[in-house]
Motif scaffolding. Structure first.
Motif, short mmCIF file in Angstrom:
data_model
loop_
_atom_site.label_atom_id
_atom_site.label_comp_id
_atom_site.label_asym_id
_atom_site.label_seq_id
_atom_site.Cartn_x
_atom_site.Cartn_y
_atom_site.Cartn_z
N ASN A 1 0.83 -1.21 0.00
CA ASN A 1 0.00 0.00 0.00
C ASN A 1 0.86 1.25 0.00
OD1 ASN A 1 -2.20 -1.62 2.37
ND2 ASN A 1 -2.39 -1.55 0.14
N ILE A 2 1.93 1.22 0.81
CA ILE A 2 2.82 2.38 0.92
C ILE A 2 3.51 2.64 -0.42
CG2 ILE A 2 4.92 3.26 2.01
CD1 ILE A 2 4.03 1.79 4.58
N VAL A 3 3.98 1.56 -1.07
CA VAL A 3 4.63 1.70 -2.38
C VAL A 3 3.67 2.33 -3.38
CG1 VAL A 3 5.58 0.45 -4.35
CG2 VAL A 3 6.27 -0.18 -2.03
N ASP A 4 2.43 1.82 -3.44
CA ASP A 4 1.45 2.37 -4.37
C ASP A 4 1.19 3.85 -4.09
OD1 ASP A 4 1.17 -0.02 -5.68
OD2 ASP A 4 -0.59 -0.67 -4.53
N LEU A 5 1.11 4.19 -2.79
CA LEU A 5 0.85 5.58 -2.41
C LEU A 5 2.00 6.49 -2.86
CD1 LEU A 5 -0.96 7.61 -0.89
CD2 LEU A 5 0.27 7.00 1.20
N ILE A 6 3.24 6.05 -2.59
CA ILE A 6 4.40 6.87 -2.97
C ILE A 6 4.44 7.07 -4.48
CG2 ILE A 6 6.93 6.96 -3.02
CD1 ILE A 6 6.92 5.43 -0.35
N LEU A 7 4.21 6.00 -5.23
CA LEU A 7 4.30 6.08 -6.69
C LEU A 7 3.18 6.89 -7.31
CD1 LEU A 7 5.44 2.44 -7.59
CD2 LEU A 7 6.84 4.50 -7.41
N SER A 8 2.16 7.19 -6.51
CA SER A 8 1.04 7.99 -7.03
C SER A 8 1.29 9.49 -6.90
CB SER A 8 -0.26 7.62 -6.29
OG SER A 8 -0.23 8.11 -4.95
N ASP A 13 13.14 7.39 -5.13
CA ASP A 13 13.92 7.79 -6.30
C ASP A 13 13.12 7.65 -7.59
OD1 ASP A 13 16.12 8.47 -4.83
OD2 ASP A 13 17.26 6.64 -5.23
N GLN A 14 12.17 6.75 -7.63
CA GLN A 14 11.35 6.57 -8.84
C GLN A 14 10.46 7.77 -9.09
OE1 GLN A 14 9.63 2.71 -9.78
NE2 GLN A 14 10.69 1.85 -8.00
N ILE A 15 9.90 8.34 -8.03
CA ILE A 15 9.04 9.51 -8.26
C ILE A 15 9.88 10.75 -8.53
CG2 ILE A 15 7.15 8.56 -6.87
CD1 ILE A 15 7.91 10.53 -4.66
N ASN A 16 11.12 10.74 -8.07
CA ASN A 16 12.00 11.87 -8.35
C ASN A 16 12.36 11.93 -9.83
OD1 ASN A 16 13.58 14.13 -7.53
ND2 ASN A 16 15.42 12.86 -7.58
N ASP A 17 12.25 10.80 -10.51
CA ASP A 17 12.58 10.75 -11.94
C ASP A 17 11.39 11.12 -12.83
OD1 ASP A 17 15.13 9.94 -11.32
OD2 ASP A 17 14.66 7.79 -11.45
N LEU A 18 10.22 11.36 -12.23
CA LEU A 18 9.03 11.67 -13.02
C LEU A 18 9.15 13.06 -13.62
CD1 LEU A 18 6.23 10.31 -10.65
CD2 LEU A 18 7.23 9.17 -12.64
N ASP A 19 8.44 13.26 -14.72
CA ASP A 19 8.43 14.58 -15.34
C ASP A 19 7.65 15.57 -14.48
OD1 ASP A 19 9.84 13.60 -17.48
OD2 ASP A 19 8.03 13.08 -18.63
N GLY A 20 8.07 16.80 -14.46
CA GLY A 20 7.37 17.83 -13.70
C GLY A 20 7.95 17.99 -12.32
N PRO A 21 7.89 19.20 -11.76
CA PRO A 21 8.45 19.46 -10.43
C PRO A 21 7.59 18.87 -9.33
CG PRO A 21 7.34 21.42 -11.26
CD PRO A 21 7.29 20.40 -12.37
N ILE A 22 8.26 18.19 -8.38
CA ILE A 22 7.58 17.63 -7.20
C ILE A 22 8.26 18.21 -5.96
CG2 ILE A 22 7.11 15.55 -5.85
CD1 ILE A 22 6.92 14.00 -8.44
N GLU A 23 7.46 18.78 -5.09
CA GLU A 23 7.99 19.29 -3.82
C GLU A 23 8.32 18.10 -2.92
OE1 GLU A 23 6.62 22.12 -0.06
OE2 GLU A 23 5.14 21.39 -1.50
N MET A 24 9.58 18.00 -2.47
CA MET A 24 9.99 16.85 -1.66
C MET A 24 10.70 17.35 -0.41
SD MET A 24 11.17 14.14 -4.61
CE MET A 24 10.78 12.73 -3.62
N LYS A 25 10.18 16.97 0.74
CA LYS A 25 10.73 17.40 2.03
C LYS A 25 10.90 16.19 2.94
CE LYS A 25 8.50 21.97 1.89
NZ LYS A 25 9.72 22.80 1.88
#
Length: 401
Positions: free
Chosen positions: A9-16, A37-49
């Motif tokens: 569930n956590i993996v699915d949530l992160i990847l969404s 790291d997989q979501i960091n490679d997605l297109d578009g800016p993602i705020e990550m803290k």
């Protein structure tokens, strides 16, 4: 709302994640970094803290690894620290959870009702306690600060110079200690058949060293007939053998040591209490017969010494012809020898007869030994439930294609 969040569930949530990803926890394990790291490679800016506890004990207690934190530090820039942090907070876009993750030392993958889903405003209040924002809903200020790089390097150096036990190994150690321990039982002071008395050399009334060598100075205190008559010892030894067979598992890898399941320990201890009561009863019953045997041995020793001195008269007897005087003098010499020989009383021997039971826990060295751990499976000591508890962690993540 209380919910269940498995690792899948956590993996699915992160990847969404589409816009923002926020993670607050004491430390982090590598499988989290692999997914993030997989979501960091997605297109578009993602705020990550991120916010962690920048102290070595967070790693030593099994909340993450220093390698994972180093990866986080190298890949991402907005990282804060908070001393004594123990909450686990995950926010993906506007979906926020408080997750009640255990240390890896205690548990493996998350399971059961282990999370609380928060509404958007409550989640934002928590975020604003850790990260600065212009339009904050939190009026009390931040409880975290930017990651102290110098302190992190000190933590890293401390963990490299004295590496912590891997969480799965530490968890194995805790589990084995929960289920098993060393146990020993011995009958002390029961070897009367081997009990000897020694005549001190300085008690012998000879100047001639050859005579001293010729004289027998070590005697069995009890005869074979005496020992054969004491069936009480046989009963005690048989009972000890029964207890060992019922409860203890001799380990060929640990010389002279046996292992007990702690689920059987209460019954084992109760049997030992009964055995100790039996020994106490036997001690009282055997007191007189042992003392009689000692008197008999003392008489035999006196006879042997008398015969020896008659054939090999001590210096102070040489020249005395009166047999009565000679006999009396030999008797006096023998009495002095017996005093120095210190033949024990029965009570002294009886009081040494005890049941000695000892217990000790496994060491980390024991439980780092794969051959020792395999021995438990070979002997069938590990059941399905225990095996699940002590099995090495498989990869805790199964990232879906």
């Amino acid at each position: 709302m209380v919910v269940k969040l498995s690792w899948e569930n956590i993996v699915d949530l992160i990847l969404s994640t589409k816009k923002r990803f926020i993670l607050i926890m004491p430390a982090i394990h590598e499988e989290w970094i692999d997914v993030i790291d997989q979501i960091n490679d997605l297109d578009g800016p993602i705020e990550m803290k991120f916010c962690i506890d920048n102290h070595e004990m967070a790693v030593r207690k099994g909340y993450g690894s220093i390698k994972s934190i180093d990866r986080l530090r190298n890949n991402y820039h907005d990282i804060n620290e908070c001393s004594d942090l123990r909450i686990n907070f995950l926010c993906v876009d506007d979906v926020c959870y408080l997750i009640f993750l255990e240390s890896r030392i205690l548990e493996g993958s998350p399971a059961g009702y282990n999370a609380i889903k928060l509404n958007k405003d409550t989640g934002q209040v928590i975020i604003d306690q850790f990260f600065e924002k212009h339009e904050s809903l939190n009026p009390n200020g931040l409880i975290s600060t930017p990651l102290n790089e110098a302190q992190f390097e000190q933590v890293q150096e401390a963990l490299m110079s004295n590496p912590p036990s891997e969480p799965d190994l530490q968890r194995q150690i805790n589990t084995y200690k929960t289920h098993f321990q060393y146990a020993e039982i011995h009958f002390e002071g029961g070897g009367l058949q081997n009990k000897t008395v020694n005549i001190p050399k300085d008690a012998l009334p000879f100047k001639d060293s050859e005579l001293k060598k010729r004289m027998k100075t070590s005697f069995n205190l009890f005869s074979k007939e005496d020992v054969a008559a004491w069936e009480d010892f046989t009963e005690i030894k048989n009972k000890i053998a029964e207890i060992r067979i019922a409860y203890l598992h001799p380990c060929k890898l640990k010389r002279g040591r046996s292992i007990i399941k702690k689920t059987n320990k209460e019954a084992y201890v109760n049997d030992i209490i009964l055995l100790k009561e039996m020994v106490e009863s036997k001690r009282n019953e055997m007191l007189e017969s042992i003392q009689n045997a000692i008197f008999h041995s003392k008489d035999l020793l006196t006879t042997e010494l008398t015969l020896f001195f008659q054939v090999n008269p001590p210096d102070q007897i040489i020249g005395i012809n009166d047999e009565v005087i000679k006999t009396r003098m030999i008797k006096d010499i023998i009495d002095k020898i017996l005093i120095k020989t210190k033949i024990p009383h029965a009570s002294e021997l009886i009081n040494k007869m005890t049941i000695d039971d000892q217990y000790s826990e496994f060491t980390e060295e024991d439980l780092s030994n794969k051959e020792f751990l395999d021995w438990f499976n070979e002997k069938g000591l590990i059941d399905k439930n225990t095996d699940n508890e002590i099995a090495n962690f498989e990869k805790a993540y199964k990232i879906r294609n």
